[in-house]
Design a protein around this motif. Structure first.
Motif, PDB file in Angstrom:
ATOM      1  N   PHE A   1       0.870  -1.238  -0.077  1.00  0.00           N
ATOM      2  CA  PHE A   1       0.041  -0.090  -0.021  1.00  0.00           C
ATOM      3  C   PHE A   1       0.809   1.294   0.007  1.00  0.00           C
ATOM      4  O   PHE A   1       1.873   1.253   0.665  1.00  0.00           O
ATOM      5  N   ARG A   2       0.473   2.097  -0.830  1.00  0.00           N
ATOM      6  CA  ARG A   2       1.487   3.295  -1.031  1.00  0.00           C
ATOM      7  C   ARG A   2       1.146   4.446   0.357  1.00  0.00           C
ATOM      8  O   ARG A   2       0.512   4.356   1.100  1.00  0.00           O
ATOM      9  N   HIS A   3       2.460   5.189   0.213  1.00  0.00           N
ATOM     10  CA  HIS A   3       2.612   6.303   1.348  1.00  0.00           C
ATOM     11  C   HIS A   3       1.583   7.207   1.240  1.00  0.00           C
ATOM     12  O   HIS A   3       1.284   7.907   0.118  1.00  0.00           O
ATOM     13  N   PRO A   4       0.761   7.325   2.321  1.00  0.00           N
ATOM     14  CA  PRO A   4      -0.198   8.546   2.060  1.00  0.00           C
ATOM     15  C   PRO A   4       0.361   9.831   2.172  1.00  0.00           C
ATOM     16  O   PRO A   4       1.170   9.895   3.249  1.00  0.00           O
ATOM     17  N   GLU A   5       0.399  10.780   1.215  1.00  0.00           N
ATOM     18  CA  GLU A   5       1.121  12.047   1.397  1.00  0.00           C
ATOM     19  C   GLU A   5       0.565  12.752   2.582  1.00  0.00           C
ATOM     20  O   GLU A   5      -0.462  13.277   2.893  1.00  0.00           O
TER      21      GLU A   5
END
Length: 543
Positions: free
Chosen positions: A102-106
């Protein structure tokens, strides 16, 4: 073993302190000889009410949770086989298969940038990253349901390959760097200079660069050792682990997960010893007196004597006793030789904990969650028995072994393409135990200072943190766990952490080799030896 004749009658020829794997392996090897099969020749003393040491398991809601070791780090080759493979050869094991990232939440949080070269010069070779207080300065939007953060499978596969490419490049660098230089070089410096990390940024779209920046934290979980000052559990660890951590000749072959756990291996190694009554539990050692006519081992209720003692206490326990106030009763009397004391002090010892989320059923194999996860399924390696197309739902369920993502409730760090290091979100890795062991459990790893932060939480608080992370990753709340268990190895008085590592500027290979030399008494007889992962030149931090 000692051969000098003693005038004083002794209770045993040899006493082994500690019934973890090293203590049991030592005793079982001795017990192969007829001499040690005779009554009164051999004793294993264990403070816990069980054997296994940092290998153990508990049962929660019908699920077996392996609280300690899970892996065989390299099964070996025909020429150099890992000896664990010959114990219970029918054991079940396999490599981890598919993964969803899961990507890094900005985050809008202001980041303080550190130039690693400048900081290294100012702080004597290590990099400080300001820590964020857990569960205070976090971006609350991370925990709100909405769109999922799943990374498409093809991108996730590239990301996974880049992580292992980075690890491989660091091993290669460590092997070719002179030991003195590797001792001075922090692992973090090596990472910031790594072409493999730069290639990862170049190989992935810019929208995933924040994710790439956070993935090197994975190395902290592998080694239970800090990359930067913010991750250190202990003051001497603020220098971070050194590149010397990877300068070893380890076993080759697959890194495999033991699906039935290590307890069966412990039981097999200890089987004859237990049958013969050689192992006694509930025997906490208070002091070892080694410059007398015989070695005296004082426990809570009695004192035993022996010609020779093998001490397999974990390094964390040795460090604790050595750092105690002088008014406290010392573990060794007289104190150990200065070389041994320095080895105890200068090696690192860190914590790797697990947070187990125990469910009634594996919800991640059911809708709507499986459809979300299927989008991000990164194929197992081409030679894996689990390899199949991502359209095969049955295979995905069987091979989906791990999840990774970020939480802002624990501090982390980010390493950027230009080498700058900033504060960031903590990277989390979760293992799907349902695909590996059949139990409906997710197991999350936390290490170093974050492990001690989690140990200060209640089980419910730790579980809540992970539940919020999963909610943010999936874009919707999954079912809540029926039970949560945190391992808390740092708080365990008989381990005080998980395993050893190499600290920048302090730890040297010779410190491990120093443990391999026995302590001798005034007559030159070997009376005290050491065993355990911290005494191994090439296989420290493993079983």
């Amino acid at each position: 073993m000692a051969t000098a004749t003693r005038n004083r009658k002794v209770d045993y020829d040899t006493i082994v302190i500690g019934a973890g794997m090293s203590g049991l392996a030592c005793a079982s090897r001795l017990f192969q000889h007829d001499y040690y099969k005779q009554k009164g020749r051999l004793l294993v003393m264990e403070a816990r009410d069980r054997i296994g040491g940092r290998i153990g398991s508990i049962n929660v809601n019908g699920s077996r949770l392996d609280t300690g070791a899970n892996w065989i780090h390299g099964v070996g080759t025909t020429e150099k086989r890992n000896p664990l493979m010959d114990v219970l050869p029918h054991k079940k094991y396999r490599e981890l298969g598919g993964r969803v990232a899961f990507r890094h939440p900005e985050s809008e949080r202001k980041k303080s940038v550190v130039a690693p070269e400048q900081e290294a010069a100012e702080e004597g070779g290590w990099i400080r990253v300001d820590a964020q207080p857990p569960a205070q300065q976090h971006d609350t939007s991370c925990h709100e349901a909405g769109g999922d953060l799943v990374i498409p499978g093809e991108i996730a596969g590239t990301l996974t390959a880049s992580i292992w490419g980075l690890v491989g490049s660091l091993h290669g660098l460590a092997e070719t760097t002179p030991p003195a230089e590797a001792k001075r070089t922090t692992m973090l410096q090596a990472i910031t200079r790594s072409q493999a990390l730069k290639d990862a940024f170049d190989d992935l779209p810019e929208e995933y660069h924040s994710t790439v920046s956070g993935t090197p934290q994975f190395i902290e979980n592998m080694e239970a050792a800090p990359l930067a000052a913010q991750s250190a559990e202990h003051p001497q660890g603020q220098a971070g682990m050194s590149l010397l951590e990877f300068a070893l000749d380890d076993f080759e072959g697959d890194q495999v997960f033991l699906q039935d756990g290590y307890i069966a291996i412990i039981d097999e190694v200890a089987k004859e010893l237990m049958s013969a009554g050689i192992v006694q539990t509930g025997k906490e050692v208070k002091q070892i007196r080694w410059k007398t006519d015989s070695v005296e081992v004082e426990t809570v209720g009695a004192t035993y004597t022996a010609k020779h003692v093998v001490c397999s206490l974990p390094l964390g326990v040795l460090q604790h006793h050595q750092s105690q106030d002088r008014s406290a009763k010392p573990l060794f009397s007289p104190a150990l030789p200065s070389e041994k004391q320095k080895a105890i002090e200068d090696l690192g010892f860190g914590t790797l904990d697990k947070i187990f989320l125990v469910y009634n059923s594996p919800w991640w194999t059911e809708e709507p969650y499986i459809s979300i996860l299927r989008k991000g399924f990164a194929e197992p390696p081409a030679d894996s028995k689990l390899n199949a197309t991502t359209d095969d739902e049955e295979v995905i369920n069987a091979a989906l072994d791990s999840f990774s993502g970020f939480t802002d409730e624990l501090p982390g760090l980010a390493i950027h393409r230009d080498g700058a290091v900033t504060s960031g979100l903590c990277s989390l890795s979760l293992i799907n135990l349902h695909s590996l062991t059949g139990f409906p459990v997710l197991s999350c790893f936390v290490s170093c200072a974050n492990a001690t932060r989690v140990e200060a939480m209640t089980n419910e608080q730790a579980g809540g943190m992970l539940h919020r992370a999963l909610t943010s990753w999936l874009g919707r709340a999954p079912p809540k766990p029926e039970a949560v268990h945190v391992t808390r190895w740092a708080q365990d008085e008989y381990s005080r952490g998980s395993y050893s590592h190499m600290i920048t500027g302090l730890s040297e290979v010779q410190h491990r080799q120093e443990f391999q030399r026995p302590v001798v008494d005034g007559k030159g007889a070997a009376v005290l030896s050491f065993a355990g992962e911290h005494t191994s030149r090439n296989h420290f931090a493993t079983v």
